[in-house]
Scaffold this active site. Structure first.
Site, PDB file in Angstrom:
ATOM      1  N   TYR A 147       0.844  -1.200   0.000  1.00 38.67           N
ATOM      2  CA  TYR A 147       0.000   0.000   0.000  1.00 38.67           C
ATOM      3  C   TYR A 147       0.879   1.251   0.000  1.00 38.67           C
ATOM      4  CZ  TYR A 147      -2.760   3.769   2.079  1.00 38.67           C
ATOM      5  OH  TYR A 147      -3.336   5.000   2.349  1.00 38.67           O
TER       6      TYR A 147
HETATM    7  N1  LIG Z   1      -9.089   8.149   6.292  1.00 32.92           N
HETATM    8  C1  LIG Z   1      -7.831   8.427   6.633  1.00 32.92           C
HETATM    9  O1  LIG Z   1      -7.524   8.695   7.811  1.00 32.92           O
HETATM   10  C2  LIG Z   1      -6.762   8.440   5.580  1.00 32.92           C
HETATM   11  C3  LIG Z   1      -7.080   8.413   4.233  1.00 32.92           C
HETATM   12  N2  LIG Z   1      -6.077   8.442   3.287  1.00 32.92           N
HETATM   13  C4  LIG Z   1      -6.423   8.418   1.858  1.00 32.92           C
HETATM   14  O2  LIG Z   1      -7.521   9.290   1.604  1.00 32.92           O
HETATM   15  C5  LIG Z   1      -8.412   8.691   0.644  1.00 32.92           C
HETATM   16  C6  LIG Z   1      -9.797   8.538   1.250  1.00 32.92           C
HETATM   17  O3  LIG Z   1      -9.674   7.806   2.470  1.00 32.92           O
HETATM   18  P1  LIG Z   1     -10.972   7.070   3.092  1.00 32.92           P
HETATM   19  O4  LIG Z   1     -12.179   7.868   2.805  1.00 32.92           O
HETATM   20  O5  LIG Z   1     -10.637   6.684   4.489  1.00 32.92           O
HETATM   21  O6  LIG Z   1     -11.028   5.755   2.176  1.00 32.92           O
HETATM   22  P2  LIG Z   1     -11.991   4.483   2.338  1.00 32.92           P
HETATM   23  O7  LIG Z   1     -11.077   3.301   2.418  1.00 32.92           O
HETATM   24  O8  LIG Z   1     -13.000   4.702   3.390  1.00 32.92           O
HETATM   25  O9  LIG Z   1     -12.769   4.506   0.922  1.00 32.92           O
HETATM   26  C7  LIG Z   1     -12.053   4.298  -0.244  1.00 32.92           C
HETATM   27  C8  LIG Z   1     -12.983   4.311  -1.418  1.00 32.92           C
HETATM   28  O10 LIG Z   1     -12.269   3.729  -2.481  1.00 32.92           O
HETATM   29  C9  LIG Z   1     -13.090   2.778  -3.114  1.00 32.92           C
HETATM   30  N3  LIG Z   1     -12.274   1.642  -3.587  1.00 32.92           N
HETATM   31  C10 LIG Z   1     -11.549   0.776  -2.859  1.00 32.92           C
HETATM   32  N4  LIG Z   1     -10.967  -0.142  -3.664  1.00 32.92           N
HETATM   33  C11 LIG Z   1     -11.362   0.154  -4.935  1.00 32.92           C
HETATM   34  C12 LIG Z   1     -11.123  -0.421  -6.217  1.00 32.92           C
HETATM   35  N5  LIG Z   1     -10.363  -1.517  -6.366  1.00 32.92           N
HETATM   36  N6  LIG Z   1     -11.692   0.161  -7.301  1.00 32.92           N
HETATM   37  C13 LIG Z   1     -12.460   1.259  -7.167  1.00 32.92           C
HETATM   38  N7  LIG Z   1     -12.740   1.858  -5.994  1.00 32.92           N
HETATM   39  C14 LIG Z   1     -12.190   1.299  -4.886  1.00 32.92           C
HETATM   40  C15 LIG Z   1     -14.113   2.309  -2.116  1.00 32.92           C
HETATM   41  O11 LIG Z   1     -15.228   1.954  -2.899  1.00 32.92           O
HETATM   42  P3  LIG Z   1     -16.588   1.241  -2.436  1.00 32.92           P
HETATM   43  O12 LIG Z   1     -16.937   1.832  -1.094  1.00 32.92           O
HETATM   44  O13 LIG Z   1     -17.531   1.667  -3.535  1.00 32.92           O
HETATM   45  O14 LIG Z   1     -16.306  -0.235  -2.402  1.00 32.92           O
HETATM   46  C16 LIG Z   1     -14.281   3.533  -1.230  1.00 32.92           C
HETATM   47  O15 LIG Z   1     -15.353   4.322  -1.662  1.00 32.92           O
HETATM   48  C17 LIG Z   1      -7.772   7.375   0.250  1.00 32.92           C
HETATM   49  O16 LIG Z   1      -7.002   7.530  -0.922  1.00 32.92           O
HETATM   50  C18 LIG Z   1      -6.879   7.042   1.428  1.00 32.92           C
HETATM   51  O17 LIG Z   1      -5.792   6.194   1.064  1.00 32.92           O
HETATM   52  C19 LIG Z   1      -4.752   8.446   3.643  1.00 32.92           C
HETATM   53  C20 LIG Z   1      -4.401   8.451   4.975  1.00 32.92           C
HETATM   54  C21 LIG Z   1      -5.379   8.507   6.027  1.00 32.92           C
HETATM   55  N1  LIG Z   2      -8.179   3.739   1.668  1.00 32.57           N
HETATM   56  C1  LIG Z   2      -7.825   4.034   2.919  1.00 32.57           C
HETATM   57  N2  LIG Z   2      -6.553   4.414   3.176  1.00 32.57           N
HETATM   58  C2  LIG Z   2      -6.194   4.670   4.468  1.00 32.57           C
HETATM   59  C3  LIG Z   2      -7.110   4.581   5.507  1.00 32.57           C
HETATM   60  C4  LIG Z   2      -8.443   4.198   5.190  1.00 32.57           C
HETATM   61  O1  LIG Z   2      -9.307   4.111   6.093  1.00 32.57           O
HETATM   62  N3  LIG Z   2      -8.740   3.935   3.905  1.00 32.57           N
HETATM   63  N4  LIG Z   2      -6.753   4.862   6.790  1.00 32.57           N
HETATM   64  C5  LIG Z   2      -5.488   5.151   7.110  1.00 32.57           C
HETATM   65  C6  LIG Z   2      -5.175   5.326   8.557  1.00 32.57           C
HETATM   66  O2  LIG Z   2      -5.963   6.353   9.110  1.00 32.57           O
HETATM   67  C7  LIG Z   2      -3.733   5.632   8.865  1.00 32.57           C
HETATM   68  O3  LIG Z   2      -3.415   6.893   8.331  1.00 32.57           O
HETATM   69  C8  LIG Z   2      -3.540   5.648  10.376  1.00 32.57           C
HETATM   70  O4  LIG Z   2      -2.179   5.891  10.655  1.00 32.57           O
HETATM   71  C9  LIG Z   2      -4.426   5.218   6.084  1.00 32.57           C
HETATM   72  N5  LIG Z   2      -4.928   5.013   4.738  1.00 32.57           N
END
Ligand SMILES: NC(=O)C1=CN([C@@H]2O[C@H](COP(=O)(O)OP(=O)(O)OC[C@H]3O[C@@H](n4cnc5c(N)ncnc54)[C@H](OP(=O)(O)O)[C@@H]3O)[C@@H](O)[C@H]2O)C=CC1
Ligand SMILES: Nc1nc2c(c(=O)[nH]1)N=C([C@H](O)[C@@H](O)CO)CN2
Length: 235
Positions: A147
């Protein structure tokens, strides 16, 4: 009529919050989703155009690109939010895991950006690409190795596309650390995670919404990362 913003992965959490914010500004949006949920149909009722897309195969990415281009020949911005936070402990096929991570975090943004270059450049007005990366792009992760590598590659796409598409298009990363807990995070995890940043809070999705709007409104930021990590890099 303002040009639409494409946002991938809009069904929940940060993607859903960003989509809601754009709609509240009367910005037309085209959103991708993988899993049908009530949230995505509520976005549709508010005017969003939906494209169902699972970015785990080349064929699915090809289909998504065709649908995105069919909706509009021009776009205001591309926001690559879709992401799968997979970890090695849950997988025993590491080749497949790395491919899965690279498909959703690198192949999809790269292919969509390349296919939509003219959609962003051959018209007047501001244009943006935003890649949702991660704090671990710079630190690596012992538990989310593939990842983290894919997010580092995604950030490198920011640097390359910033050079390739200037001066027509601004290209930036938003690199969150812990913005939102997940439903399965227990108290012990939450307590420990809170201590990882200087500010010791978990601010919620609105932090990403503010960063997205800041970048879209900027005239002079490109090739940059907006770090949303509460000072974690100094802990
Ligand atoms: N939340 C956090 O604290 C953090 C978030 N981030 C980044 O911010 C962004 C948003 O985070 P967050 O809202 O938590 O993410 P989530 O993991 O909650 O949601 C991710 C979304 O991506 C979609 N998804 C996952 N796999 C696929 C795939 N193979 N093809 C198409 N769509 C896909 C899911 O679709 P579905 O629901 O339709 O299955 C979902 O809507 C991400 O890029 C994450 O890596 C980074 C660090 C911390
Ligand atoms: N697709 C996602 N990416 C990440 C998520 C998540 O919920 N969905 N969450 C994190 C964590 O919050 C991490 O930042 C904690 O240290 C990272 N990426």
């Amino acid at each position: 009529m303002p040009l639409p913003v494409l946002l991938t992965g809009a069904t929940q959490r940060l993607g859903l919050a960003m989509a809601e914010s754009l709609l509240s500004q009367n910005t037309p949006i085209v959103v991708t989703y993988r899993t049908p949920k009530q949230s995505i149909h509520r976005l549709e009722q508010k005017g969003a155009i939906l494209i169902r897309a699972d970015f785990s195969t080349q064929a699915a990415i090809d289909r998504a690109i065709d649908e995105i281009i069919a909706v509009s020949p021009y776009y205001r911005a591309l926001i690559h939010n879709a992401s799968d936070w997979a970890q090695e402990a849950d997988n025993d096929n590491y080749d497949s895991l790395m491919e899965q991570m690279m498909r959703v975090h690198v192949f999809a943004p790269y292919r969509i950006n390349m296919a939509l270059e003219t959609a962003l450049t051959h018209r007047e007005g501001p244009a943006d690409i935003i890649h949702m990366t991660d704090y671990v792009q710079q630190t690596g992760s012992a538990k989310h190795v593939a990842y983290a590598a894919s997010k580092a590659a995604l950030h490198n796409l920011t640097l390359s596309f910033a050079k390739r598409l200037a001066p027509s298009v601004k290209v930036n990363s938003i690199a969150p650390a812990l913005l939102m807990f997940n439903s399965g995070d227990d108290e012990a995890y939450r307590e420990k995670a809170l201590k990882k940043s200087l500010l010791e809070i978990v601010p919620g999705a609105d932090e990403a919404v503010k960063a997205m709007n800041y970048l879209l409104e900027s005239d002079y930021i490109t090739g940059q990362t907006v770090h949303l990590n509460g000072g974690r890099h100094l802990k």
